[in-house]
Scaffold this active site. Structure first.
Site, mmCIF file in Angstrom:
data_model
loop_
_atom_site.group_PDB
_atom_site.id
_atom_site.type_symbol
_atom_site.label_atom_id
_atom_site.label_comp_id
_atom_site.label_asym_id
_atom_site.label_seq_id
_atom_site.Cartn_x
_atom_site.Cartn_y
_atom_site.Cartn_z
ATOM 1 N N LYS A 152 0.849 -1.202 0.000
ATOM 2 C CA LYS A 152 0.000 0.000 0.000
ATOM 3 C C LYS A 152 0.880 1.246 0.000
ATOM 4 O O LYS A 152 2.066 1.178 0.330
ATOM 5 C CB LYS A 152 -0.905 -0.032 1.232
ATOM 6 C CG LYS A 152 -0.151 -0.052 2.562
ATOM 7 C CD LYS A 152 -1.091 -0.337 3.734
ATOM 8 C CE LYS A 152 -0.310 -0.359 5.041
ATOM 9 N NZ LYS A 152 -1.129 -0.854 6.158
ATOM 10 N N TYR A 176 14.656 31.087 4.432
ATOM 11 C CA TYR A 176 13.459 31.676 5.054
ATOM 12 C C TYR A 176 13.675 31.936 6.545
ATOM 13 O O TYR A 176 14.294 31.124 7.247
ATOM 14 C CB TYR A 176 12.283 30.713 4.922
ATOM 15 C CG TYR A 176 11.691 30.659 3.533
ATOM 16 C CD1 TYR A 176 11.215 31.812 2.918
ATOM 17 C CD2 TYR A 176 11.602 29.455 2.855
ATOM 18 C CE1 TYR A 176 10.670 31.759 1.644
ATOM 19 C CE2 TYR A 176 11.051 29.389 1.587
ATOM 20 C CZ TYR A 176 10.587 30.557 0.987
ATOM 21 O OH TYR A 176 10.042 30.490 -0.265
HETATM 22 C C1 LIG Z 1 -0.304 -1.806 6.848
HETATM 23 C C2 LIG Z 1 -0.812 -3.062 7.363
HETATM 24 C C3 LIG Z 1 0.062 -4.165 7.533
HETATM 25 C C4 LIG Z 1 1.537 -4.085 7.341
HETATM 26 O O1 LIG Z 1 2.133 -3.637 8.531
HETATM 27 P P1 LIG Z 1 3.708 -3.575 8.756
HETATM 28 O O2 LIG Z 1 3.841 -3.241 10.150
HETATM 29 O O3 LIG Z 1 4.213 -2.525 7.844
HETATM 30 O O4 LIG Z 1 4.234 -4.905 8.414
HETATM 31 C C5 LIG Z 1 -0.504 -5.369 7.885
HETATM 32 N N1 LIG Z 1 -1.841 -5.498 8.108
HETATM 33 C C6 LIG Z 1 -2.687 -4.456 7.984
HETATM 34 C C7 LIG Z 1 -4.117 -4.669 8.249
HETATM 35 C C8 LIG Z 1 -2.203 -3.203 7.624
HETATM 36 O O5 LIG Z 1 -3.054 -2.182 7.501
#
Ligand SMILES: *Cc1c(COP(=O)(O)O)cnc(C)c1O
Length: 711
Positions: free
Chosen positions: A374, A601
């Protein structure tokens, strides 16, 4: 990244160009008719498909989102086509091309399919083939695109070397008669080229086959193709003989073998082979009066072997000379590596592969890795990451949104894709179309999904204590009801742990409670006679701290990318994880400020000594946090640490390089990553900003280019 593999392709271009000359001069015609058939109608037939595959190799990848590459190709080919048409205009005039009846329709037909001279059909075919292959890949995805192109090829085949069979059926014959009104042959951009463009594009993305497999595959398929061609000739079935059933197989293995020849890029040969192809018919035409003048007609024109050799040699001489002159006198333009010009993310796929091995090593037997990609794979580039993971045999992915899932499918990613977030039931069509698996988050969601009356794959999310998405673990009656809904195809059940990163006794107890509640709910469902295909609990920390859990998947995100969320965090398992991402940029300019002068800045930095500054074209809009202003962050240049000076701007930042020797405009700056024993570690940067690595990285990439590297 694969520049090393192009040598074989570049070399074979030359061979393919000479094959074309052979096709048009029939070198063995005087020696043996069958020999000439085998040379020019079978062996040399690999030439054109090879050129199509080469174009496809560089052009058609599964990331067909960047249409600019396609238009550049189309434009370039159109320019060459235009030039070639002009070049051969005198020959056309000489042959009386313009005096024929139905001139305009004939011209249009020639321009679109057949070419205005016999060899020029290749150029419109390349343009049309590229367009079709690109469109098919984008619309249908790799497998279905390949199937569609194969069907087109088959249609072409029966209008080409299998026409003798097709002709026997009057309906079919009628179809081809109509077709031949539009294009003289089926060997064109519609039926012939797309398959080879796609094959080239797909080979570019696939893991390389072993050389021995390629050579053996080529030998077998070529022998069979030879037999096929001789049989077709024996029964006089050919109308034309460009297309064979076995040709795509031959090409697939031949191209695979060529990728094993590694060395320098030979761009010169690319131009030479193109010119040989373009001018050899002109050489053939000009050789005739020349031979007459010299009194060498019998030798130069009538002796087929000599004729071929002379045409090939003259074409090669003109091509080499012309290309050399062009290279010498063409307007010199400055080139640049567009991807590395400003700031970019370097993705080390070897480290990714290493992390996959390490994580798999911790998993219980039978458990599969579900790669969480993701948010652009936590800034690493979802497409690049997923393609490489697919190559490493990862067959399950998790994304946050349905659009991320669709993009993965459009890029040809295979395997299960689980959407972790809540998707509106209005998008069920897309879930089904792209074969995505949806998480069901509560009863209302389940019922609305079901009411769409389209069977959709789902995983049910159980809330065991995170109190985010999911059915409460004790609502087992509701769960059982959802499992039995008609249009929801139950593919898995999962939960998410909320303190699995902590080893504190209290947190460990909470996690144990979550796990127990989850299994209790599963037990109840099993007693109800519900079979659950797959169960999963752990994300990265779940695996590192609770590796003993026996699940079907581990949903790993951050650990896959080789880092933890926080620096110096203790975990039960400590695999050797290697960071996949580096953030790099280049010094744009150097500037000296005197003691007492301010920078940036808010005049947040005032020099206490004469200071040499280097400006980097990267800022918070690229994901480099503004919290790292004023010395909280720093970069590595020439292996030395240069602190950030003043405030990080939206698109640039300034570092102090007073004490670093040999810094120039163009010097590389490392913002995240390791170089020469020094490193800037993402978890530490995240810590300095008061956040976790996940946030730091997932905010990168919106404007940065991704460059994949491998050692
Ligand atoms: C993002 C997510 C993961 C992955 O988590 P990590 O800690 O990056 O391994 C796993 N399960 C769900 C439901 C998530 O939203």
């Amino acid at each position: 990244m694969r520049t090393k593999e192009y040598t074989g392709i570049d070399l074979f271009r030359l061979a393919a160009a000479f094959f074309m000359v052979a096709i048009h001069t029939s070198p063995l015609a005087d020696v043996s008719e069958t020999g000439d058939f085998i040379l020019t109608r079978v062996l040399a037939r690999v030439g054109v498909p090879f050129f199509f595959m080469t174009s496809g190799f560089f052009l058609i990848s599964r990331d067909v989102c960047h249409t600019k590459r396609l238009w550049d190709f189309e434009k370039k080919t159109a320019v060459i086509y235009g030039a070639a048409i002009l070049l051969y205009l005198p020959v056309n005039v000489y042959q009386g091309y313009f005096q024929t009846e139905h001139f305009l329709p004939k011209l249009l037909k020639a321009l679109a399919f057949d070419g205005t001279l016999y060899h020029l059909w290749y150029l419109p075919a390349a343009m049309l083939g590229a367009l079709l292959a690109w469109g098919l890949m984008g619309k249908l995805g790799e497998r279905r695109a390949l199937a569609a192109a194969a069907v087109l090829y088959l249609v072409g085949l029966f209008g080409d070397s299998y026409y003798g069979l097709a002709e026997r059926f009057s309906g079919v014959r009628c179809f081809y008669t109509q077709l031949f009104l539009v294009s003289d042959y089926t060997r064109n951009g519609i039926f012939f080229a797309p398959l080879f463009f796609l094959l080239g594009g797909i080979l570019a993305q696939k893991e390389r086959k072993k050389l021995s497999v390629c050579v053996a595959g080529f030998c077998v398929s070529f022998s069979l193709m030879l037999a096929e061609a001789l049989l077709l000739r024996h029964f006089s079935l050919q109308r034309h003989d460009s297309m064979y059933l076995l040709l795509p197989f031959c090409m697939y293995f031949l191209f695979g073998a060529l990728l094993h020849i590694r060395g320098r890029r030979l761009a010169f040969l690319r131009d030479v082979s193109l010119v040989i192809y373009l001018i050899h018919p002109l050489v053939i035409v000009m050789l005739r009066p020349a031979a007459r003048l010299l009194g060498l007609w019998e030798l130069l024109v009538e002796n087929s072997v000599v004729h071929f050799l002379v045409v090939a040699a003259l074409s090669a001489v003109f091509a080499v000379g012309g290309t050399a002159l062009w290279r010498k006198y063409r307007p010199k333009r400055e080139t640049c590596d567009r991807d590395r010009d400003r700031a970019y993310l370097e993705i080390n796929v070897d480290n990714l592969a290493h992390n996959v091995r390490e994580l798999r090593g911790l998993m219980q037997p039978g458990c599969e890795l579900m790669a969480v990609v993701k948010a652009e794979a936590y800034g690493h580039g979802m497409y690049e990451t997923a393609v490489h993971l697919n190559r490493l045999g990862v067959r399950a992915f998790a994304v946050a949104t349905v659009d991320e899932g669709i993009r993965l499918r459009r890029c040809g990613i295979l395997g299960e894709i689980l959407v972790l977030g809540c998707t509106s039931p209005g998008r069920v069509r897309e879930l089904v179309k792209y074969d995505l698996t949806q998480t069901v988050v509560d009863l209302g969601h389940a019922l609305r999904l079901n009411a769409q009356r389209r069977t959709v794959k789902v995983h049910i999310k159980v809330d065991t204590g995170m109190h985010r998405l999911g059915f409460a673990a004790d609502e087992t009656e509701v769960l059982a009801k959802v499992c039995k809904l008609k249009y929801l195809k139950l593919c898995g059940i999962y939960t998410h742990l909320c303190v699995s990163d902590s080893l504190a006794a209290e947190d460990a107890a909470y996690t144990r409670g979550q796990i127990d509640r989850f299994y209790q709910a599963l037990d109840v469902l099993k007693k109800e006679g519900i079979t659950i295909p797959a169960v999963h609990i752990q994300s990265s920390y779940g695996l590192l701290n609770y590796p003993e859990l026996k699940c079907d998947y581990v949903r790993a995100g951050i650990a896959l990318y080789g880092i933890l969320s926080n620096a110096e965090e203790r975990t039960i398992q400590t695999p050797d994880l290697r960071p996949v991402l580096s953030l790099k940029s280049r010094v744009v300019l150097l500037r000296r400020v005197k003691s007492g002068e301010s920078v940036g800045y808010g005049r947040a930095f005032v020099a206490e000594r004469e200071t040499q500054l280097a400006l980097l074209p990267v800022g918070y809009a690229d994901g480099y946090p503004r919290e790292l202003s004023c010395g909280k962050g720093g970069v590595l240049i020439n292996g030395c640490y240069a602190p950030v000076v003043g405030r990080v701007c939206m698109d640039q930042l300034t570092v102090d390089v007073t004490d670093i020797p040999n810094v120039r405009a163009g010097s590389e700056a490392l913002l995240i990553g390791a170089a020469g024993g020094e490193k800037i570690f993402a978890p530490q940067l995240a810590g300095a900003c008061g956040t976790i690595t996940n946030e730091l990285l997932s905010r990168m990439g919106a404007r940065l280019k991704n460059v994949t590297v491998s050692q």
